[in-house]
Design a protein around this motif. Structure first.
Motif, PDB file in Angstrom:
ATOM      1  N   TYR A 120       0.846  -1.195   0.000  1.00 28.39           N
ATOM      2  CA  TYR A 120       0.000   0.000   0.000  1.00 28.39           C
ATOM      3  C   TYR A 120       0.885   1.250   0.000  1.00 28.39           C
ATOM      4  N   GLY A 121       0.242   2.375  -0.260  1.00 30.65           N
ATOM      5  CA  GLY A 121       0.996   3.621  -0.374  1.00 30.65           C
ATOM      6  C   GLY A 121       1.557   4.133   0.932  1.00 30.65           C
TER       7      GLY A 121
ATOM      8  N   SER B 287       2.496  -5.552   9.361  1.00 35.83           N
ATOM      9  CA  SER B 287       2.941  -4.655   8.293  1.00 35.83           C
ATOM     10  C   SER B 287       2.024  -4.875   7.103  1.00 35.83           C
ATOM     11  N   ASN B 288       2.180  -4.061   6.095  1.00 36.75           N
ATOM     12  CA  ASN B 288       1.334  -4.226   4.907  1.00 36.75           C
ATOM     13  C   ASN B 288       1.631  -5.506   4.151  1.00 36.75           C
ATOM     14  N   THR B 289       2.879  -5.982   4.241  1.00 36.98           N
ATOM     15  CA  THR B 289       3.303  -7.087   3.384  1.00 36.98           C
ATOM     16  C   THR B 289       3.823  -8.298   4.155  1.00 36.98           C
ATOM     17  N   GLY B 290       3.546  -8.371   5.442  1.00 41.23           N
ATOM     18  CA  GLY B 290       4.079  -9.475   6.247  1.00 41.23           C
ATOM     19  C   GLY B 290       3.554 -10.830   5.813  1.00 41.23           C
ATOM     20  N   MET B 291       4.470 -11.742   5.520  1.00 39.36           N
ATOM     21  CA  MET B 291       4.109 -13.111   5.153  1.00 39.36           C
ATOM     22  C   MET B 291       5.057 -14.056   5.886  1.00 39.36           C
ATOM     23  N   SER B 292       4.637 -14.529   7.045  1.00 39.78           N
ATOM     24  CA  SER B 292       5.499 -15.353   7.884  1.00 39.78           C
ATOM     25  C   SER B 292       5.495 -16.811   7.430  1.00 39.78           C
ATOM     26  N   ASN B 293       6.432 -17.559   7.987  1.00 37.62           N
ATOM     27  CA  ASN B 293       6.522 -18.991   7.704  1.00 37.62           C
ATOM     28  C   ASN B 293       6.065 -19.838   8.886  1.00 37.62           C
ATOM     29  N   VAL B 294       5.323 -19.248   9.823  1.00 33.36           N
ATOM     30  CA  VAL B 294       4.854 -19.960  11.012  1.00 33.36           C
ATOM     31  C   VAL B 294       3.387 -20.365  10.811  1.00 33.36           C
TER      32      VAL B 294
ATOM     33  N   ASN C  65      -0.944  -1.100  22.139  1.00 32.58           N
ATOM     34  CA  ASN C  65      -1.999  -0.240  21.611  1.00 32.58           C
ATOM     35  C   ASN C  65      -1.472   1.167  21.354  1.00 32.58           C
ATOM     36  N   TRP C  66      -0.198   1.249  21.043  1.00 37.24           N
ATOM     37  CA  TRP C  66       0.426   2.541  20.774  1.00 37.24           C
ATOM     38  C   TRP C  66      -0.164   3.146  19.501  1.00 37.24           C
ATOM     39  N   GLU C  67      -0.330   4.435  19.529  1.00 37.98           N
ATOM     40  CA  GLU C  67      -0.931   5.130  18.387  1.00 37.98           C
ATOM     41  C   GLU C  67      -0.088   4.968  17.133  1.00 37.98           C
ATOM     42  N   ILE C  68      -0.771   4.666  16.052  1.00 38.28           N
ATOM     43  CA  ILE C  68      -0.110   4.551  14.745  1.00 38.28           C
ATOM     44  C   ILE C  68      -0.837   5.454  13.768  1.00 38.28           C
ATOM     45  N   ILE C  69      -0.104   6.311  13.134  1.00 38.03           N
ATOM     46  CA  ILE C  69      -0.640   7.140  12.054  1.00 38.03           C
ATOM     47  C   ILE C  69      -0.044   6.626  10.753  1.00 38.03           C
ATOM     48  N   PRO C  70      -0.876   6.035   9.874  1.00 36.05           N
ATOM     49  CA  PRO C  70      -0.344   5.415   8.646  1.00 36.05           C
ATOM     50  C   PRO C  70       0.568   6.371   7.890  1.00 36.05           C
ATOM     51  N   GLY C  71       1.747   5.873   7.537  1.00 37.77           N
ATOM     52  CA  GLY C  71       2.672   6.651   6.741  1.00 37.77           C
ATOM     53  C   GLY C  71       3.603   7.552   7.525  1.00 37.77           C
ATOM     54  N   LYS C  72       3.331   7.683   8.855  1.00 42.17           N
ATOM     55  CA  LYS C  72       4.147   8.615   9.632  1.00 42.17           C
ATOM     56  C   LYS C  72       5.058   7.914  10.613  1.00 42.17           C
ATOM     57  N   GLU C  73       5.185   6.592  10.506  1.00 44.97           N
ATOM     58  CA  GLU C  73       6.112   5.853  11.372  1.00 44.97           C
ATOM     59  C   GLU C  73       7.264   5.304  10.544  1.00 44.97           C
TER      60      GLU C  73
END
Length: 468
Positions: free
Chosen positions: A297-298, A438-445, A460-468
């Motif tokens: 994603y963007g 993450s946007n693209t996480g693909m684990s092997n578990v 539960n920490w604040e996340i602002i998309p694109g600003k981390e």
């Protein structure tokens, strides 16, 4: 002048005659080739002349059903259905007679959402076409239609499953229905109601959105797109309302990509949509949905936040989630090609949870809780009765650990049957864990049964998309 008068009189006469002798009319979803929900009070409805008496003969019954149309001509009746079987006929007789033929009794599911549910032209479907003919599967594909007010009818037709009727039909829905039909050995009716690129708000009745400040604010942030409507309620009105009287077993759903721009309200709106559908259908039916797939994603985390909201929706009654982090062939394509396994996982969920079939494990492992002891984090999970396995020769991937400084670092991972232990020598007092967040996480578990561990985070920490 006389010619004009005669013409007007003729129009009036034709109109009057048409109204007087219009007789019984039915919506598209009540027709030959349909599947009615077994062992239920299935609704039949339509239009007729005021006070017109309608007598209904169902070939599986020894008794008749009848009613008199009310003054507005809109009538509805519920008829009892037997255990799965058929084909049957239903005859409706008033001023005219309508015979519905080749009607089956079985299990009916709605298949809805956006483009990943709508998608049909996969190689898997092309390979399936030559052998797809099955009289015990019927499909009803609703044409795209938006409306400002709830509609009475839709553009669609019940068709017997074969190569022709499957063209353009949902691949996920078809593979889901095919497995149900095989394992339950009953007729299956599949109703597709999809529109690519659409947010969940358009599938939710507008009054529901308007009455809640959070949902209303989020809906106001949606902007017009080239690929679909964005106004709250318009697809509910055009593509769900016309079938809301129809008896169903449940619904499957694949959507979420259309809400990545406003992720934080998704759980609230999504559960409100589910609740409004159940209220409309007058049934607390099971609602099973697919978590969106990994994609570039963007903005950072925008996909992960929708995945999180979808996982939280599991707290809503009678829902189920299918995780597909392992079914992606290209993270640059928002439309993964493997729709067969998505349909099979949805079917296993329905078979195990709704139909109580012997499906040992049909849910992906989900994070439950954590304990911290001497610099190590022990994670506990649901849906992993036989423990975990790592596919491939690599160590377990996608685990991050952080202290109170919120700086996440890769974790050393140890799997002990149904629990996973994490540590990092640089973090002596860990407080948070993230897995595939993450946007693209693909684990092997995976669970020992082969289902991928669902993405999660413990903070539960604040996340602002694109600003981390």
């Amino acid at each position: 002048m006389k010619k004009i008068i005669r013409f007007v009189f003729l129009l009036f006469t034709i109109s009057f005659t048409t109204n007087v002798f219009a007789g019984i009319r039915l919506p598209a979803v009540i027709s030959s080739n349909m599947v009615l929900q077994q062992q239920s009070q299935a609704a039949l409805w339509g239009w007729a002349d005021p006070n017109e008496k309608i007598v209904i003969t169902s070939s599986w019954k020894n008794s008749l059903d009848s009613l008199t149309a009310p003054s507005d001509g809109r009538w509805k009746i519920k008829i009892s259905t037997p255990v799965a079987g058929g084909p049957y006929t239903i005859t409706l007789k008033g001023r005219n007679t309508i015979v519905l033929e080749n009607v089956l009794i079985g299990e009916v599911w709605v298949c809805s959402g956006q483009s990943n549910m709508e998608m049909s032209n996969t190689q898997q479907m092309m390979d399936e076409m030559p052998n797809s003919a099955n009289d015990n599967i019927r499909v009803f594909d609703i044409s795209r239609a938006s409306a400002d007010y709830p509609q009475d009818n839709c553009d669609a037709k019940w068709r017997v499953c074969n190569a022709e009727s499957l063209r353009g039909f949902t691949a996920v829905g078809y593979f889901f229905g095919k497995k149900l039909q095989k394992d339950l050995n009953v007729p299956i009716g599949l109703i597709e109601s999809t529109w690519g690129g659409t947010p969940v708000e358009v599938w939710t009745p507008a009054p529901v959105i308007e009455m809640d400040a959070t949902m209303k604010e989020a809906a106001g942030k949606l902007s017009e797109t080239l690929w679909g409507p964005h106004k709250a309620g318009v697809l509910y009105n055009g593509m769900i309302a016309p079938i809301i009287n129809y008896g169903i077993a449940g619904a499957i759903w694949y959507q979420g990509e259309g809400n990545t721009s406003i992720p934080f309200s998704y759980e609230k709106t999504f559960t409100s949509m589910i609740g409004s559908w159940r209220k409309g259908f007058e049934k607390e039916f099971p609602f099973y949905y697919v978590q969106i797939a990994p994609y570039i994603y963007g903005r950072k985390y925008e996909g992960a936040l929708i995945m999180e909201q979808q996982a939280k929706t599991l707290s809503y009654p009678n829902t189920g989630l299918v995780v597909v982090t392992d079914l992606v062939d290209n993270i640059k394509d928002i439309h993964p090609k493997n729709k067969y396994d998505v349909g099979i996982r949805l079917a296993n969920l329905a078979l195990g949870q709704t139909y109580k079939q012997n499906i040992p494990v049909y849910n992906s492992p989900m994070y439950k809780s954590m304990e911290v002891n001497k610099g190590k984090v022990t994670l506990f999970f649901t849906n992993a009765p036989n423990g975990f396995m790592v596919k491939g020769t690599e160590k377990p991937t996608e685990f991050l650990i952080a202290g109170s400084d919120k700086n996440f670092l890769p974790a050393d991972v140890k799997i002990e049957k149904d629990r996973i232990i994490l540590s990092n020598k640089q973090i002596t007092d860990p407080v948070a864990v993230r897995f595939s967040f993450s946007n693209t996480g693909m684990s092997n578990v995976f669970s020992k049964e082969g289902l991928p561990l669902a993405p999660f985070r413990t903070d539960n920490w604040e996340i602002i998309p694109g600003k981390e």
